[in-house]
Write a protein that holds these residues in place. Structure first.
Motif, PDB file in Angstrom:
ATOM      1  N   THR A 234       0.824  -1.217   0.000  1.00  0.00           N
ATOM      2  CA  THR A 234       0.000   0.000   0.000  1.00  0.00           C
ATOM      3  C   THR A 234       0.856   1.264   0.000  1.00  0.00           C
ATOM      4  O   THR A 234       0.328   2.370   0.183  1.00  0.00           O
ATOM      5  N   ALA A 403      -6.949  -8.534  -8.828  1.00  0.00           N
ATOM      6  CA  ALA A 403      -7.516  -7.341  -8.184  1.00  0.00           C
ATOM      7  C   ALA A 403      -7.713  -6.221  -9.202  1.00  0.00           C
ATOM      8  O   ALA A 403      -8.683  -5.457  -9.121  1.00  0.00           O
ATOM      9  N   ASP A 406     -10.863  -6.789 -10.957  1.00  0.00           N
ATOM     10  CA  ASP A 406     -11.968  -6.276 -10.140  1.00  0.00           C
ATOM     11  C   ASP A 406     -12.086  -4.759 -10.292  1.00  0.00           C
ATOM     12  O   ASP A 406     -13.194  -4.214 -10.339  1.00  0.00           O
ATOM     13  N   LYS A 412     -13.285  -2.693  -7.133  1.00  0.00           N
ATOM     14  CA  LYS A 412     -12.218  -2.272  -6.231  1.00  0.00           C
ATOM     15  C   LYS A 412     -11.686  -0.921  -6.661  1.00  0.00           C
ATOM     16  O   LYS A 412     -11.628  -0.592  -7.857  1.00  0.00           O
ATOM     17  N   GLN A 416      -7.790  -0.289  -2.809  1.00  0.00           N
ATOM     18  CA  GLN A 416      -8.222  -1.646  -2.460  1.00  0.00           C
ATOM     19  C   GLN A 416      -7.443  -2.702  -3.245  1.00  0.00           C
ATOM     20  O   GLN A 416      -7.217  -3.804  -2.744  1.00  0.00           O
ATOM     21  N   VAL A 417      -7.027  -2.368  -4.460  1.00  0.00           N
ATOM     22  CA  VAL A 417      -6.160  -3.273  -5.226  1.00  0.00           C
ATOM     23  C   VAL A 417      -4.837  -3.463  -4.488  1.00  0.00           C
ATOM     24  O   VAL A 417      -4.355  -4.595  -4.315  1.00  0.00           O
ATOM     25  N   GLN A 419      -4.279  -2.979  -1.306  1.00  0.00           N
ATOM     26  CA  GLN A 419      -4.531  -3.669  -0.048  1.00  0.00           C
ATOM     27  C   GLN A 419      -4.708  -5.169  -0.273  1.00  0.00           C
ATOM     28  O   GLN A 419      -4.244  -5.984   0.523  1.00  0.00           O
ATOM     29  N   ALA A 420      -5.356  -5.540  -1.379  1.00  0.00           N
ATOM     30  CA  ALA A 420      -5.525  -6.961  -1.697  1.00  0.00           C
ATOM     31  C   ALA A 420      -4.168  -7.624  -1.911  1.00  0.00           C
ATOM     32  O   ALA A 420      -3.931  -8.755  -1.478  1.00  0.00           O
ATOM     33  N   ASP A 423      -2.593  -8.005   1.560  1.00  0.00           N
ATOM     34  CA  ASP A 423      -3.226  -9.074   2.345  1.00  0.00           C
ATOM     35  C   ASP A 423      -2.749 -10.444   1.886  1.00  0.00           C
ATOM     36  O   ASP A 423      -2.434 -11.317   2.710  1.00  0.00           O
ATOM     37  N   GLN A 424      -2.699 -10.654   0.570  1.00  0.00           N
ATOM     38  CA  GLN A 424      -2.278 -11.952   0.050  1.00  0.00           C
ATOM     39  C   GLN A 424      -0.793 -12.197   0.339  1.00  0.00           C
ATOM     40  O   GLN A 424      -0.395 -13.301   0.710  1.00  0.00           O
TER      41      GLN A 424
END
Length: 437
Positions: A234, A403, A406, A412, A416-417, A419-420, A423-424
């Motif tokens: 991020t 992402a 999306d 997204k 948010q892309v 952040q995805a 997270d992964q």
């Protein structure tokens, strides 16, 4: 094609005994003895199995045929269904192993097949010193080599239609990502009916490249910190790259109208017929175009240039056809035969192999075969100064393209892309038991 590994699925599918999601290092070293190999020594009666993907089934054919003829060995290829990168770990988890296998030779992907436990070390093989600088940097984990590099990594850059550039009055290639966007705007204004870029939302995986090209100014220290959980996906630079792709390219109308559903095959056709001016993609696009064209037509219609965020520099992106790994089997005859095959492939046979496959050489001492399109030659020249994509630099590569898919459907935001991806990244490295996560 240059796809990326579905990271978490691959990690947790490889449930080898109690080591399913850890960095196991047990087992024998599988280290090679030093010294040269007699690559054509008789192997009559020895049978080897090699796993390949659906799109790489023909890649080793010349080398296999020549090796069988020279040694009397038998090498059988077995196609692992797509998605190759997640089905291979699942099959390995069942206890079945080949002798040899195509596999992406990066630090983010080799760990998925637990090389310390499963693979032969290739540190001392006689072909290692023959590899080019970039190729020598691949295929290693924790200071040991586990993959032979048989083809050059894919090179990321821009394929362009010469006629479209001429109609737009563009005579000098862009030297930064912003320059390229400016040229795209010029094409939109001056060449009606031609899309400045052709984007591939239907197949998803090429969506990452516009973002990847913008990450090239991130310093090595960023990736070092990211891999220690001291930096994040991020980071504002990454969010800005995603935002730029969305707002300044897609939302600005610099891609063709059907970019959400268009396919990789469509991209090659549009570039060749001139309905699209540019395509930012890796070497697999060149292979796709070659399948329906020829060198003369490609040289007449298409050009290629490298691009990075602030320089005219290419990126390199290894895929599963670049690397071949050899498995520990406990059978010394088969293990030695696998080493001999790699020595033959990258030694005596290599000039014939690259000629048959019409590809550039990974060995500076072995010249490229005649008849390659100029786009291939340009990529080969750019490789020595190219920088690795995030699959090379990060401990594991998140599926950012999913992402981004999306995002183009409004599911997204750019943040948010990012952040995805974060997270992964965290989830996979936790599952692997990497320190700091």
């Amino acid at each position: 094609m240059n796809r990326v590994v579905p990271a978490l699925a691959a990690v947790c599918a490889l449930g080898l005994a109690a080591t399913a999601c850890s960095d196991a290092t047990g087992g024998s070293s599988g280290a090679a003895p030093t010294g040269s190999v007699n690559a054509t020594a008789s192997l009559k009666g020895v049978k080897l199995t090699m796993w390949v993907a659906q799109n790489s089934v023909g890649e080793p054919k010349q080398a296999i045929d020549a090796f069988e003829k020279a040694t009397g060995a038998k090498v059988t290829t077995e196609v692992i269904p797509d998605p190759y990168e997640s089905n291979v770990p699942t099959k390995l988890a069942s206890g079945v192993k080949p002798d040899l296998m195509f596999w992406q030779p990066t630090g983010s992907t080799l760990p998925f097949i637990q090389p310390q436990t499963n693979l032969l070390q290739l540190d001392n093989e006689d072909w290692v010193s023959k590899l080019g600088k970039t190729e020598q940097s691949l295929g290693q984990v924790d200071g040991h080599r586990y993959a032979a590099i048989v083809t050059s990594p894919a090179v990321l850059g821009v394929y362009y239609n010469k006629a479209a550039f001429k109609k737009a009055g563009i005579t000098a290639m862009p030297t930064s990502y912003d320059d390229m966007l400016a040229d795209a705007a010029t094409i939109k204004a001056k060449v009606p009916g031609v899309a400045p870029f052709f984007e591939v939302g239907g197949d998803k995986w090429p969506l990452q490249w516009q973002v990847q090209a913008q990450l090239t100014d991130l310093p090595a220290s960023f990736w070092d910190k990211l891999n220690k959980n001291q930096e994040k996906w991020t980071n504002p630079v990454i969010v800005k790259a995603i935002t730029t792709y969305k707002s300044e390219l897609l939302d600005a109308g610099l891609a063709q109208k059907n970019y959400k559903t268009a396919t990789f095959v469509d991209q090659g056709k549009a570039l060749l017929d001139g309905t699209a001016a540019m395509a930012l993609n890796v070497t697999s696009l060149q292979s796709e175009i070659q399948a329906s064209s020829n060198t003369a037509e490609m040289d007449q219609k298409l050009g290629w240039f490298p691009i990075a965020n602030s320089t005219a520099t290419a990126e390199y992106s290894p895929d599963q056809t670049n690397g071949v790994v050899a498995f520990k089997s406990g059978d010394s005859k088969r293990e030695n035969a696998a080493r001999q095959f790699l020595s033959f492939w990258l030694g005596k046979d290599y000039p014939a192999y690259i000629k048959a496959n019409k590809i550039v050489s990974v060995q500076p001492a072995a010249p490229n075969p005649a008849g390659l399109p100029q786009t291939a030659i340009a990529q080969s020249k750019a490789l020595s100064s190219a920088v690795g994509v995030f699959q090379v630099k990060a401990l594991t590569a998140p599926d950012m393209h999913l992402a981004l898919a999306d995002m183009i459907y409004g599911k997204k935001t750019p943040k948010q892309v990012a952040q995805a991806a974060q997270d992964q990244f965290t989830q996979v490295l936790k599952a692997r038991g990497v320190a700091g996560f």
